[in-house]
Design an enzyme around this catalytic site. Structure first.
Site, short mmCIF file in Angstrom:
data_model
loop_
_atom_site.label_atom_id
_atom_site.label_comp_id
_atom_site.label_asym_id
_atom_site.label_seq_id
_atom_site.Cartn_x
_atom_site.Cartn_y
_atom_site.Cartn_z
N GLU A 92 66.74 18.59 -0.84
CA GLU A 92 67.87 17.86 -1.41
C GLU A 92 68.90 17.53 -0.34
OE1 GLU A 92 67.80 19.12 -6.06
OE2 GLU A 92 68.99 20.38 -4.75
N CYS A 105 75.61 16.09 3.38
CA CYS A 105 75.14 17.46 3.58
C CYS A 105 73.62 17.42 3.63
CB CYS A 105 75.64 18.33 2.43
SG CYS A 105 75.05 20.02 2.47
N CYS A 112 63.74 28.76 2.80
CA CYS A 112 64.50 29.47 3.84
C CYS A 112 63.91 30.86 4.02
CB CYS A 112 65.97 29.59 3.39
SG CYS A 112 67.10 30.16 4.69
N CYS A 116 69.45 35.39 1.63
CA CYS A 116 70.81 35.78 1.28
C CYS A 116 70.85 35.95 -0.24
CB CYS A 116 71.82 34.73 1.74
SG CYS A 116 71.82 34.53 3.54
N CYS A 119 72.44 33.25 -2.63
CA CYS A 119 72.08 31.85 -2.40
C CYS A 119 70.80 31.50 -3.15
CB CYS A 119 71.87 31.61 -0.90
SG CYS A 119 71.31 29.93 -0.51
N CYS A 353 77.63 23.85 -3.39
CA CYS A 353 77.09 24.81 -2.41
C CYS A 353 76.14 25.81 -3.05
CB CYS A 353 78.17 25.71 -1.83
SG CYS A 353 79.42 24.89 -0.95
#
Ligand code: SAH
Length: 369
Positions: A92, A105, A112, A116, A119, A353
């Site tokens: 995205e 962004c 990933c 985290c 997240c 975010c």
């Protein structure tokens, strides 16, 4: 048919491809101009190149953008694209318009590795790194969507901004989408060098911010080679808390991370480091946390970006109360730091975010904490 995609080749690589075709160096510069100043996608329309060369190029190369799987627009103007690459992997990209600027962004990995715990991308396994052309492709898609390419007759002198374009439409770039930029450094660097090239996409390093969870050994090189602004996902002022939020902290604990920030090339008042701090209720939002944070960043030219936690289904945290966030930011502010609270944008389209997650993503089993 596997025509080689030219998006993502640097100037030297593009020149090498053209010299293999027997074209003189001027042609490579003209082709660069078509690709990155004009946003051309069709070799046949590149009228400064001879017809023969255009046909040869079209026969062996492509200027392929990623495909758009889905596009959504928020009530606040934020736009989000789910993009698909040749192998079907998706990421995205989010565009955030503001009065005086437009920020894109971009993502740098599919999934990933960092895990985290607050997240959403951390719940996805890493599928793969994005290549330079796939990172640049996100910028080109946005320019396409914003009609932010100069029309031929509007072109000004070399180097002058082309008339008819709004310089604020896409002025800033943040590497804050999916993935960790410093764990895909080579491709990110190759992409940024093309994006920063003054003749082309021409986004200056001053308008580019790379956000890292703290891959300490790569930070100096990033500063020296790219000179972009750095944002560091700090999120906690004590190792025992940060170990839980950002597991990478077990490898590169806070003291080492802050040393790397102190030594970040170009870190001075004009180029302050941004510390990102996600506000998690009862976890990292006390007065003591704020004071500890101040002690940690003392002496570093810094600003702090307080990010209200954006919850996602199944997230093990809650966002701090407004009062707690206000109290936290007042303490930083009283100590002389700029500590804006980041307003969530595009919440209605899950563009805020930590919300970026492609529909096709494979969830990763997370061991019970
Ligand atoms: N890997 C890089 C960049 C990607 S995340 C990094 O860690 O910095 C961009 C920012 O969004 C980071 O500060 C990240 O910690 C934050 N973030 C991730 N999920 C979030 C959530 N649910 N709510 C608020 N901020 C989040």
């Amino acid at each position: 048919m596997g025509a080689e995609n030219l998006l993502g080749l640097g100037r030297a690589e593009l020149a090498a491809e053209l010299s293999l075709l027997g074209a003189e160096p001027l042609r490579a510069r003209q082709l660069w101009h078509w690709i990155y100043c004009r946003g051309a996608t069709d070799f046949a329309l590149m009228t400064t190149l001879g017809k023969g060369l255009r046909e040869t190029l079209a026969a062996s190369f492509a200027l392929a953008r990623p495909g758009i799987s889905r596009e959504t627009q928020s009530r606040d103007g934020t736009r989000k694209w789910l993009l698909a690459f040749a192998d079907g992997e998706e990421v995205e990209t989010v565009y955030i318009p503001e009065e005086d600027r437009g920020t894109l962004c971009v993502s740098v990995q599919v999934g990933c590795t960092l895990n985290c715990t607050f997240c959403r991308t951390g719940t996805q396994a890493l599928a793969r790194n994005l290549g330079p052309g796939e990172i640049i492709g996100q910028v080109m898609i946005a320019r396409d969507a914003l009609s932010d390419w100069p029309l031929p007759r509007e072109e000004g002198r070399k180097g002058a901004p082309a008339r008819g374009r709004d310089p604020a439409a896409l002025s800033n770039l943040v590497l804050m989408g999916m993935g960790e930029p410093l764990l895909n450094y080579e491709n990110v660097a190759a992409a940024l060098k093309i994006i920063m090239d003054p003749e082309g996409l021409a986004i200056s390093r001053r308008k580019i911010t790379l956000s890292t969870a703290g891959v300490v050994p790569m930070m100096r090189r990033c500063g020296e080679e790219l000179g972009v602004s750095l944002a560091v996902s700090l999120h906690a002022a004590r190792d025992e808390i940060r170990d839980r939020l950002v597991p990478l902290n077990r490898k590169y604990p806070i003291a080492e991370l802050l040393d790397a920030c102190r030594n970040y090339p170009g870190a001075k008042n004009a180029r302050r480091i941004t510390f990102e701090y996600v506000m998690l209720k009862g976890i990292n939002d006390s007065l003591g946390d704020a004071r500890e944070l101040l002690r940690l960043i003392a002496g570093i030219p810094a600003k702090v970006n307080l990010i209200p936690f954006n919850p996602w289904p199944g997230a093990p945290y809650e966002c701090s109360s407004e009062a707690a966030i206000k109290r936290f930011s007042d303490i930083l502010f009283a100590a002389g730091y700029s500590a804006p609270v980041r307003t969530p944008r595009g919440r209605d389209i899950e563009a805020a975010c930590g919300q970026l997650k492609s529909a096709s993503a494979r969830p990763r089993a997370r061991p019970a904490a």
